[in-house]
Write a protein that holds these residues in place. Structure first.
Motif, PDB file in Angstrom:
ATOM      1  N   ASN A 160       6.058  -9.633   1.482  1.00  0.00           N
ATOM      2  CA  ASN A 160       5.005  -8.737   1.022  1.00  0.00           C
ATOM      3  C   ASN A 160       4.163  -9.390  -0.066  1.00  0.00           C
ATOM      4  O   ASN A 160       2.928  -9.308  -0.054  1.00  0.00           O
ATOM      5  N   LEU A 161       4.812 -10.052  -1.017  1.00  0.00           N
ATOM      6  CA  LEU A 161       4.091 -10.727  -2.098  1.00  0.00           C
ATOM      7  C   LEU A 161       3.103 -11.746  -1.547  1.00  0.00           C
ATOM      8  O   LEU A 161       1.905 -11.731  -1.894  1.00  0.00           O
ATOM      9  N   PHE A 162       3.578 -12.615  -0.676  1.00  0.00           N
ATOM     10  CA  PHE A 162       2.701 -13.664  -0.174  1.00  0.00           C
ATOM     11  C   PHE A 162       1.601 -13.103   0.726  1.00  0.00           C
ATOM     12  O   PHE A 162       0.458 -13.575   0.680  1.00  0.00           O
ATOM     13  N   HIS A 163       1.904 -12.089   1.508  1.00  0.00           N
ATOM     14  CA  HIS A 163       0.861 -11.473   2.325  1.00  0.00           C
ATOM     15  C   HIS A 163      -0.199 -10.807   1.449  1.00  0.00           C
ATOM     16  O   HIS A 163      -1.395 -10.860   1.755  1.00  0.00           O
ATOM     17  N   GLU A 164       0.233 -10.180   0.360  1.00  0.00           N
ATOM     18  CA  GLU A 164      -0.706  -9.502  -0.533  1.00  0.00           C
ATOM     19  C   GLU A 164      -1.684 -10.480  -1.186  1.00  0.00           C
ATOM     20  O   GLU A 164      -2.821 -10.111  -1.494  1.00  0.00           O
ATOM     21  N   ILE A 165      -1.250 -11.729  -1.406  1.00  0.00           N
ATOM     22  CA  ILE A 165      -2.144 -12.698  -2.044  1.00  0.00           C
ATOM     23  C   ILE A 165      -2.792 -13.634  -1.022  1.00  0.00           C
ATOM     24  O   ILE A 165      -3.353 -14.671  -1.376  1.00  0.00           O
ATOM     25  N   ASP A 209       6.875 -10.827  10.676  1.00  0.00           N
ATOM     26  CA  ASP A 209       6.458  -9.450  10.903  1.00  0.00           C
ATOM     27  C   ASP A 209       7.068  -8.581   9.802  1.00  0.00           C
ATOM     28  O   ASP A 209       8.262  -8.231   9.857  1.00  0.00           O
ATOM     29  N   LEU A 210       6.278  -8.252   8.797  1.00  0.00           N
ATOM     30  CA  LEU A 210       6.799  -7.518   7.648  1.00  0.00           C
ATOM     31  C   LEU A 210       7.330  -6.143   8.039  1.00  0.00           C
ATOM     32  O   LEU A 210       8.378  -5.704   7.542  1.00  0.00           O
ATOM     33  N   GLN A 211       6.635  -5.447   8.922  1.00  0.00           N
ATOM     34  CA  GLN A 211       7.104  -4.116   9.317  1.00  0.00           C
ATOM     35  C   GLN A 211       8.457  -4.191  10.016  1.00  0.00           C
ATOM     36  O   GLN A 211       9.322  -3.333   9.804  1.00  0.00           O
ATOM     37  N   ALA A 212       8.662  -5.220  10.829  1.00  0.00           N
ATOM     38  CA  ALA A 212       9.962  -5.393  11.488  1.00  0.00           C
ATOM     39  C   ALA A 212      11.049  -5.687  10.462  1.00  0.00           C
ATOM     40  O   ALA A 212      12.181  -5.184  10.574  1.00  0.00           O
ATOM     41  N   LYS A 217      11.875   0.528   0.414  1.00  0.00           N
ATOM     42  CA  LYS A 217      11.945   1.885  -0.146  1.00  0.00           C
ATOM     43  C   LYS A 217      10.547   2.492  -0.281  1.00  0.00           C
ATOM     44  O   LYS A 217      10.319   3.651   0.050  1.00  0.00           O
ATOM     45  N   ALA A 218       9.603   1.699  -0.785  1.00  0.00           N
ATOM     46  CA  ALA A 218       8.272   2.224  -1.086  1.00  0.00           C
ATOM     47  C   ALA A 218       7.291   2.104   0.066  1.00  0.00           C
ATOM     48  O   ALA A 218       6.309   2.850   0.130  1.00  0.00           O
ATOM     49  N   GLY A 219       7.545   1.159   0.993  1.00  0.00           N
ATOM     50  CA  GLY A 219       6.570   0.865   2.029  1.00  0.00           C
ATOM     51  C   GLY A 219       5.524  -0.110   1.524  1.00  0.00           C
ATOM     52  O   GLY A 219       5.450  -0.407   0.322  1.00  0.00           O
ATOM     53  N   ARG A 220       4.707  -0.615   2.426  1.00  0.00           N
ATOM     54  CA  ARG A 220       3.646  -1.534   2.040  1.00  0.00           C
ATOM     55  C   ARG A 220       2.552  -0.789   1.271  1.00  0.00           C
ATOM     56  O   ARG A 220       2.431   0.435   1.367  1.00  0.00           O
ATOM     57  N   ALA A 221       1.767  -1.522   0.513  1.00  0.00           N
ATOM     58  CA  ALA A 221       0.700  -0.898  -0.269  1.00  0.00           C
ATOM     59  C   ALA A 221      -0.304  -0.173   0.618  1.00  0.00           C
ATOM     60  O   ALA A 221      -0.894   0.834   0.217  1.00  0.00           O
TER      61      ALA A 221
END
Length: 313
Positions: free
Chosen positions: A258-263, A270-273, A295-299
């Motif tokens: 998630n961190l690397f995808h966000e930047i 596949d983050l959702q998987a 827990k929180a889900g993606r942004a």
């Protein structure tokens, strides 16, 4: 169609480093399913298990069975930890693609972890490399407690560099710098990594961080900015060394992705998987896991507007 080369290479270690400390037995079929699902989510490097004495790590006694049952995907590297030639022989029978060897920078932790001195460990590594090469098996060598030991404290930079040099002299294919108990800080990571990258290329160097003191992802970013591109992570943030007081989980796979995808960096995963897989872990291990994104889900996973707000004027 040719797969795009990702910006970041991730090796999943939950099956080995994650489960080795878990008191609840995870069924062999569940381990196999998890390996296959991780590969389907895009992971091309998976540390499946370890070939050590079941008396020492009983949670991984089924390593050979797991390797036999997994559905091997072309282009995916399935590795295992081995401590000696006996472990290597078992790994060869299991048709592993790569073996990982671990020696601690700290002599005290090395004796606690593998009951060997540095010289005995180095002799074992030399034997492993000499026997693995004719079989076409790659060897990665890890320097545990590279950023600090729970018994001895900080390890001199010169000691870590000397061990890395010895590893390379044996002809290892890769080196991992491991923050075994989460004692690293970003400035320390940058300084050590810069010197190690003067000995070997970033394509042969992996960083292995734990989140024991909450600095895992901060250290990952410091390593990336210094030149690292390969990281060990564990689904859900599982893990910890059984022979290190206070050890807690690895940097969490889905959190790091998630961190690397966000930047704006690609991982090929596949983050959702991964999030879906992480949400299955509490049932497998019998407790909650520390990963946050699951827990929180993606942004971008937004929530419905409350009904009261929809009806207000």
């Amino acid at each position: 169609m040719t797969r795009a080369v990702p910006d970041i290479v991730i090796q999943e270690v939950a099956l080995r480093d994650g489960l080795q400390i878990e008191p609840q037995w995870v069924e062999t079929d569940d381990k196999v399913d998890l390996v296959d699902a991780l590969a389907a989510a895009g992971l091309r490097r998976i540390e499946v298990s370890s070939f050590v004495s079941p008396k020492v790590v009983p949670s991984l006694w089924d390593a050979d069975v797991v390797f036999k049952r997994i559905q091997r995907r072309p282009g995916t590297v399935y590795s295992a930890l081995v401590p000696n030639l006996k472990g290597l022989a078992s790994a060869l029978r299991a048709r592993v693609d790569e073996v990982n060897f671990v020696m601690s920078a700290s002599e005290t932790h090395n004796r606690a972890n593998v009951n060997m001195s540095h010289e005995r460990s180095l002799a074992a590594l030399a034997e492993i490399v000499a026997s693995a090469r004719p079989a076409g098996i790659k060897v990665n060598a890890t320097i545990a407690t590279a950023f600090g030991c729970p018994f001895e404290g900080a390890q001199p930079l010169e000691k870590v560099l000397k061990i890395a040099g010895r590893y390379l002299s044996f002809g290892v294919d890769g080196i991992t710098l491991a923050d075994t108990t989460g004692m690293a800080n970003p400035r320390q990571v940058s300084a050590l990594l810069a010197d190690v990258l003067s000995l070997t290329s970033r394509d042969r160097l992996t960083l292995h961080f734990h989140n024991t003191r909450g600095l895992g992802l901060v250290n990952v970013l410091a390593a990336y900015d210094t030149g690292a591109r390969r990281f060990d992570t564990a689904l859900g943030g599982l893990g910890g060394c059984p022979f290190a007081p206070g050890a807690t989980g690895n940097v969490c796979t889905e959190d790091l992705v998630n961190l690397f995808h966000e930047i704006g960096l690609s991982t090929g995963l596949d983050l959702q998987a991964l999030i879906a897989l992480s949400r299955r872990l509490p049932d497998l291990v019998g407790h909650d896991v520390p990963g946050q994104v699951a827990k929180a889900g993606r942004a971008q996973d937004l929530h419905p507007i409350p009904t009261a707000l929809q009806n207000s004027g």
